[in-house]
Design an enzyme around this catalytic site. Structure first.
Site, PDB file in Angstrom:
ATOM      1  N   ASP A 189      11.059   5.777  -3.813  1.00 35.89           N
ATOM      2  CA  ASP A 189      10.483   6.456  -2.819  1.00 35.89           C
ATOM      3  C   ASP A 189      11.036   7.984  -2.682  1.00 35.89           C
ATOM      4  OD1 ASP A 189       9.433   6.940  -0.101  1.00 35.89           O
ATOM      5  OD2 ASP A 189       9.671   4.812   0.483  1.00 35.89           O
ATOM      6  N   ASP A 253       1.591   6.711   4.019  1.00 38.69           N
ATOM      7  CA  ASP A 253       1.387   5.176   4.353  1.00 38.69           C
ATOM      8  C   ASP A 253      -0.075   4.921   4.880  1.00 38.69           C
ATOM      9  OD1 ASP A 253       4.091   5.264   3.218  1.00 38.69           O
ATOM     10  OD2 ASP A 253       4.738   4.157   5.223  1.00 38.69           O
TER      11      ASP A 253
HETATM   12  C1  GLA Z   1       7.849   4.531   2.911  1.00 40.78           C
HETATM   13  C2  GLA Z   1       6.909   3.866   1.931  1.00 40.78           C
HETATM   14  C3  GLA Z   1       6.505   2.597   2.334  1.00 40.78           C
HETATM   15  C4  GLA Z   1       7.638   1.840   2.414  1.00 40.78           C
HETATM   16  C5  GLA Z   1       8.722   2.466   3.549  1.00 40.78           C
HETATM   17  C6  GLA Z   1       9.963   1.545   3.512  1.00 40.78           C
HETATM   18  O1  GLA Z   1       7.301   4.989   4.315  1.00 40.78           O
HETATM   19  O2  GLA Z   1       5.925   4.944   1.700  1.00 40.78           O
HETATM   20  O3  GLA Z   1       5.626   1.872   1.209  1.00 40.78           O
HETATM   21  O4  GLA Z   1       8.385   1.480   1.239  1.00 40.78           O
HETATM   22  O5  GLA Z   1       8.940   3.622   3.046  1.00 40.78           O
HETATM   23  O6  GLA Z   1      10.916   2.407   4.317  1.00 40.78           O
END
Ligand code: GLA
Length: 441
Positions: A189, A253
């Site tokens: 991430d 997301d």
């Molecule tokens: C981010 C990512 C998600 C997930 C969350 C976990 O928002 O984009 O896909 O992995 O972190 O905290």
């Protein structure tokens, strides 16, 4: 059924009971094999190409990720149950292979929950899992024993997005740990790395943590797929492959606003030129069936998405050569959800070896085509209708550089529709799709 593979290269073997091919090839190369499967009714066979070289993930990844359904409730048991379900539902037979833990497996500094509050690292500086994951090595061994692969998650900052220990300053030792545990896939991430990068918004600053991690992973004596999750910053699709990434999220997301799937997909198609074997644009996970609800964490609910739109979702992700990572509740897979996830002709479009992402051709504001060239010279086309009522969507040969007679096969229904000249049109349900394959007659 009994499985057999003809011309299997040295180093590999096929289990006659499961058809699973395993082993380590003696030499890299391209090997053409033929799969045979026999039962009392007869034998089916098919050509199968095994490619072994420097590049991994030659087709988009397929699997399951814990995030959208379990968020911070994920446990060792949930992961094992997901692996069991991948096998018992037959998803494994359609190519789904990764069982990936997302965030929340490491310690959570400052947490009031004693299962999360453990020493972040051991005496040698190696990252620890929290008490919900008592034995990571045993977990991956279990996943592997099912014929599946295991994935893990971290962030280049000091903490992950959910506030758990992450890899900043410990990149080498964390990878040591993940490989010692037996992981085959890393989602990396961006969270909390912003504070390290500071005001530096240069391309190099965006690339730095991924370049570093890509290099470490590439140096390993192990195949680990590298999935970048930094939401598209610095036009990641232009350099994700160069830093040894195998896929990269192209946006934030997808979350639970699933009426956005069309926008997300159409935008993702804007980066289609960067999609190729080993380098995939990732528009986020497939969320159908029982999925999480951000406001009721840990209690999955049945998706309110209309059935027609679920077909659209899976069709677009297949036509875009997007990773097919399901992120719903594996313990509640119903027949309809499984049929959407596991239609072999639709998956074949997703896994086509050319690796092309579809081109969007708009008919008007509500109707559009998504057109993907396939390795055998044919085309897969989705005829989409985002409107609220049934509508006619048209494929006009001239817009697809086609001419003459073309055979059309309906992929969802697995049925020949006949031979057409100049154009093909279909009545497409509200919010739905008709997905076809067009082959020269
Ligand atoms: C981010 C990512 C998600 C997930 C969350 C976990 O928002 O984009 O896909 O992995 O972190 O905290």
């Amino acid at each position: 059924m009994k499985y057999e593979v003809l011309n299997l290269p040295a180093g590999l073997k096929c289990d006659p009971a499961t058809g699973q091919i395993s082993g380590i090839l003696d030499n890299p190369g391209v090997y053409l094999t033929t799969l045979h499967v026999t039962n009392r009714i007869g034998t089916a066979k098919r050509e199968f190409k095994i490619v072994c070289g420097d590049k991994l993930a030659l087709t988009p990844h397929m699997g399951w990720n814990s995030w959208y359904v379990w968020e911070n409730h994920v446990t060792d048991k949930i992961m094992r149950d997901a692996a069991d379900a991948m096998v018992s539902t037959g998803m494994i037979d359609h190519g789904y292979m990764y069982i990936n833990i997302d965030d929340c497996w490491a310690s959570k500094p400052g947490s009031k929950d004693s299962t999360l509050l453990v020493d972040p690292r051991d005496g040698n500086g190696k990252i620890n899992s929290n008490k919900r994951f008592p034995d990571m090595k045993a977990l991956t061994a279990y996943i592997h024993s099912k014929g599946l692969k295991a994935g893990i998650y971290s962030s280049p900052g000091p903490l992950t997005c959910a506030g758990h220990t992450a890899s900043y300053g410990h990149e080498e030792s964390d990878i040591d740990r993940f490989t010692e545990w037996g992981y085959d896939f890393l989602k990396y991430d961006w969270c909390s790395y912003g504070q390290i990068a500071g005001k530096d918004k240069s391309l190099e600053a965006f690339q730095k943590p991924y370049r570093q991690m890509g290099k470490i992973l590439k140096s390993l004596d192990r195949d680990v797929v590298f999935n970048l999750c930094q939401y598209g910053m610095g036009d990641v699709w232009k350099w994700g492959g160069e830093v040894d990434g195998h896929s990269w999220r192209t946006s934030g997301d997808l979350g639970f606003e699933l009426n956005r799937i069309y926008e997300v997909a159409i935008r993702n198609c804007g980066f289609r030129q960067y999609s190729k074997p080993g380098e995939w644009n990732d528009p986020d996970y497939i969320q159908i069936g029982w999925i999480g609800n951000a406001s009721k964490q840990g209690i999955p609910e049945l998706t309110p998405m209309p059935a027609a739109m679920q077909y659209s979702y899976m069709s677009m992700w297949s036509l875009m050569a997007a990773p097919l990572i399901y992120s719903g509740d594996m313990s509640k897979l119903d027949e309809f959800t499984l049929n959407v996830l596991c239609n072999p002709e639709v998956i074949e479009v997703n896994q086509d070896p050319l690796g092309e992402c579809g081109l969007v051709i708009k008919q008007d504001t509500e109707r559009f085509l998504m057109v993907k060239n396939l390795a055998d010279g044919s085309k897969a086309v989705g005829l989409f209708n985002r409107g609220k009522t049934k509508a006619e969507v048209v494929i006009d040969w001239t817009k697809l550089q086609l001419s003459g007679k073309q055979s059309i096969r309906d992929l969802w229904r697995q049925k020949e529709l006949g031979v057409f000249n100049q154009k093909f049109s279909a009545q497409v349900p509200a919010n739905g799709v008709v997905m076809v394959k067009i082959s020269k007659r």
